[in-house]
Design a protein around this motif. Structure first.
Motif, mmCIF file in Angstrom:
data_model
loop_
_atom_site.group_PDB
_atom_site.id
_atom_site.type_symbol
_atom_site.label_atom_id
_atom_site.label_comp_id
_atom_site.label_asym_id
_atom_site.label_seq_id
_atom_site.Cartn_x
_atom_site.Cartn_y
_atom_site.Cartn_z
ATOM 1 N N LYS A 285 4.538 57.849 43.099
ATOM 2 C CA LYS A 285 5.210 58.979 43.730
ATOM 3 C C LYS A 285 4.339 59.464 44.888
ATOM 4 O O LYS A 285 3.106 59.353 44.829
ATOM 5 C CB LYS A 285 5.444 60.105 42.729
ATOM 6 C CG LYS A 285 6.524 59.774 41.694
ATOM 7 C CD LYS A 285 7.040 61.010 41.003
ATOM 8 C CE LYS A 285 8.304 60.713 40.207
ATOM 9 N NZ LYS A 285 8.959 61.943 39.730
ATOM 10 N N LYS A 305 13.337 60.188 51.973
ATOM 11 C CA LYS A 305 13.763 61.500 51.481
ATOM 12 C C LYS A 305 15.245 61.468 51.111
ATOM 13 O O LYS A 305 15.647 61.967 50.052
ATOM 14 C CB LYS A 305 13.504 62.553 52.557
ATOM 15 C CG LYS A 305 13.624 63.996 52.089
ATOM 16 C CD LYS A 305 13.202 64.942 53.217
ATOM 17 C CE LYS A 305 13.096 66.370 52.741
ATOM 18 N NZ LYS A 305 12.595 67.276 53.818
ATOM 19 N N SER A 306 16.057 60.865 51.970
ATOM 20 C CA SER A 306 17.506 60.801 51.721
ATOM 21 C C SER A 306 17.841 59.916 50.519
ATOM 22 O O SER A 306 18.855 60.104 49.862
ATOM 23 C CB SER A 306 18.242 60.300 52.964
ATOM 24 O OG SER A 306 17.904 58.956 53.242
ATOM 25 N N GLU A 307 16.973 58.950 50.231
ATOM 26 C CA GLU A 307 17.166 58.069 49.076
ATOM 27 C C GLU A 307 16.557 58.669 47.800
ATOM 28 O O GLU A 307 16.528 58.024 46.759
ATOM 29 C CB GLU A 307 16.550 56.695 49.357
ATOM 30 C CG GLU A 307 17.292 55.925 50.456
ATOM 31 C CD GLU A 307 16.567 54.662 50.903
ATOM 32 O OE1 GLU A 307 15.412 54.432 50.447
ATOM 33 O OE2 GLU A 307 17.137 53.902 51.699
ATOM 34 N N ILE A 308 16.069 59.905 47.908
ATOM 35 C CA ILE A 308 15.450 60.659 46.798
ATOM 36 C C ILE A 308 14.276 59.875 46.205
ATOM 37 O O ILE A 308 14.074 59.854 44.985
ATOM 38 C CB ILE A 308 16.487 61.040 45.710
ATOM 39 C CG1 ILE A 308 17.813 61.463 46.355
ATOM 40 C CG2 ILE A 308 15.970 62.195 44.856
ATOM 41 C CD1 ILE A 308 18.916 61.707 45.361
ATOM 42 N N ILE A 309 13.508 59.218 47.082
ATOM 43 C CA ILE A 309 12.318 58.478 46.651
ATOM 44 C C ILE A 309 11.067 59.340 46.810
ATOM 45 O O ILE A 309 10.225 59.394 45.914
ATOM 46 C CB ILE A 309 12.188 57.158 47.431
ATOM 47 C CG1 ILE A 309 13.324 56.203 47.018
ATOM 48 C CG2 ILE A 309 10.820 56.510 47.208
ATOM 49 C CD1 ILE A 309 13.406 54.937 47.835
ATOM 50 N N ALA A 310 10.945 60.026 47.958
ATOM 51 C CA ALA A 310 9.748 60.844 48.201
ATOM 52 C C ALA A 310 10.064 61.983 49.158
ATOM 53 O O ALA A 310 10.750 61.780 50.159
ATOM 54 C CB ALA A 310 8.627 59.983 48.775
ATOM 55 N N PRO A 311 9.563 63.192 48.892
ATOM 56 C CA PRO A 311 9.752 64.314 49.821
ATOM 57 C C PRO A 311 8.796 64.208 51.003
ATOM 58 O O PRO A 311 7.815 63.456 50.968
ATOM 59 C CB PRO A 311 9.428 65.539 48.967
ATOM 60 C CG PRO A 311 8.456 65.031 47.954
ATOM 61 C CD PRO A 311 8.824 63.599 47.689
ATOM 62 N N LYS A 325 7.556 69.822 44.975
ATOM 63 C CA LYS A 325 8.849 69.116 45.064
ATOM 64 C C LYS A 325 8.785 67.695 44.513
ATOM 65 O O LYS A 325 9.818 67.109 44.174
ATOM 66 C CB LYS A 325 9.308 69.050 46.526
ATOM 67 C CG LYS A 325 9.597 70.384 47.169
ATOM 68 C CD LYS A 325 10.035 70.176 48.622
ATOM 69 C CE LYS A 325 10.339 71.507 49.314
ATOM 70 N NZ LYS A 325 10.760 71.307 50.718
ATOM 71 N N TYR A 329 11.757 63.949 42.751
ATOM 72 C CA TYR A 329 12.059 62.676 43.412
ATOM 73 C C TYR A 329 11.673 61.528 42.482
ATOM 74 O O TYR A 329 10.731 61.639 41.705
ATOM 75 C CB TYR A 329 11.307 62.571 44.739
ATOM 76 C CG TYR A 329 11.879 63.482 45.811
ATOM 77 C CD1 TYR A 329 12.640 62.968 46.864
ATOM 78 C CD2 TYR A 329 11.671 64.866 45.772
ATOM 79 C CE1 TYR A 329 13.171 63.798 47.837
ATOM 80 C CE2 TYR A 329 12.198 65.705 46.735
ATOM 81 C CZ TYR A 329 12.946 65.159 47.769
ATOM 82 O OH TYR A 329 13.482 65.989 48.733
ATOM 83 N N LYS A 330 12.418 60.424 42.581
ATOM 84 C CA LYS A 330 12.257 59.340 41.598
ATOM 85 C C LYS A 330 11.053 58.442 41.834
ATOM 86 O O LYS A 330 10.655 57.699 40.937
ATOM 87 C CB LYS A 330 13.541 58.502 41.548
ATOM 88 C CG LYS A 330 13.962 57.891 42.869
ATOM 89 C CD LYS A 330 15.353 57.280 42.764
ATOM 90 C CE LYS A 330 15.832 56.718 44.106
ATOM 91 N NZ LYS A 330 17.215 56.207 44.036
#
Length: 348
Positions: A285, A305-311, A325, A329-330
């Motif tokens: 992460k 960010k849009s793929e909810i991988i990392a902010p 945050k 994120y995954k």
């Protein structure tokens, strides 16, 4: 006699040099003799990693970043004549190296002048589309004018939909020249106990590297978390300093960095592509702070960010509280493939 392959990474941050490390090791394992050619910090890093290999200094591009993101593109454009002059000098030196060292092939990581018509020459890049805002069509076209002079183009990513580089490394043009070789990382995933809550990893050209270092120093003093802070400054000797809960290193070699990555819970860093490949290999992460004005890093940070991988956030807006945050994120998934070095090196 072993075939001699010249490895020439760009000295623009440390990413181009570090992702050449697995290639150099693969060349040695497959019976080739790698010869290193670069300049500045990239050359110093590879000399430390491979002290027994021949190393040659190439002309420096000496590109500097703007202090303000809005001036990034214009400062680069202003430096373009100097850079193109360096590329011409580089090309002349490469021709001499090929003749003097009896080189059998060249692998250039983003060095535009590191090719020869006398031997097979490979260009490594994750940017088939070179983003520069409204002028992206022009920078992409100019970039490929150089790429097409090479025998082949290797993209360190996968060709499928679940890839790391997005539109940077994927285009329907020039397909006959492109081979997707899978992500490159010098780091292996290991089941080590977590020692650090946060690992800070800095790199990249000045003055932005120092500006981010100063920003993070100020913010991270506000937390009592255990932090490893790797400045990414290649110097003659390693310096280690502990201040409260923060352990500072000026640099780490590959083995130390691999251990540090595995012992850290989350990574705070630039959204450089080489770091992204390392994070994917380790399934980590992260929190990203793209270099201000650098379209490539800004695009990659936004994509992840849009793929909810990392902010991520802009450099001037970073606060230590934003790290809260990360749990939402995954994180990264390993998309690496088994590299067929025999097939890739058959070019030589």
């Amino acid at each position: 006699m072993k075939k001699k392959i010249l490895i020439a990474p760009l000295n623009w941050g440390l990413g181009h040099a570090t992702r050449c490390i697995p290639i150099i090791k693969a060349l040695e394992e497959n019976g080739f003799e790698p010869i290193i050619a670069s300049d500045g910090a990239a050359l110093h890093l590879l000399k430390k990693e491979f002290p027994k290999l021949i190393n040659i200094e190439l002309p420096a591009y000496n590109i500097q970043y703007a202090e303000k993101g809005k001036n990034f593109k214009w400062k680069l454009l202003f430096q373009m004549p100097k850079m193109l002059a360096a590329v011409k000098k580089e090309k002349r030196k490469i021709n001499r190296i090929v003749e003097n060292y009896e080189i059998d092939g060249i692998i250039s990581d983003n060095r535009l002048g590191a090719f020869s018509s006398k031997v097979p020459s490979v260009f490594i890049t994750h940017q088939l589309n070179v983003l520069s805002g409204k002028t992206s069509w022009l920078t992409t076209k100019l970039h490929f004018r150089y790429v097409k002079r090479f025998t082949a183009c290797w993209v360190p990513d996968v060709a499928g939909v679940e890839n790391l580089s997005g539109k940077l490394g994927h285009t329907k043009k020039y397909e006959n020249k492109i081979t997707y070789i899978g992500p490159l990382s010098r780091i292996e995933k290991k089941a080590l106990p977590i020692k650090y809550d946060i690992m800070v990893l800095l790199s990249g050209p000045e003055p932005q590297r120092t500006m981010l270092e100063n920003k993070l120093n100020k913010e991270l003093k506000k937390t009592d978390k255990e932090i490893l802070f790797v400045k990414g400054v290649i110097e003659p000797s390693q310096q280690v300093e502990k201040v409260n809960t923060i352990t500072y290193y000026n640099f780490m070699n590959s083995e130390e960095l691999a251990t540090a990555f595995n012992e850290s819970d989350v990574i705070l860093c630039r959204s450089g592509y080489t770091t992204i490949m390392d994070l994917a290999k380790l399934e980590k992460k992260a929190f990203f702070i793209p270099t201000p004005g650098q379209y490539e890093q800004e695009y990659l940070a936004q994509k992840l960010k849009s793929e909810i991988i990392a902010p991520s956030c802009k450099q001037e807006k970073f606060k230590v509280s934003k790290l809260e945050k990360i749990p939402f994120y995954k994180g990264f998934k390993d998309v690496s493939v088994a590299q067929n070095w025999n097939e890739l090196f058959s070019l030589f």
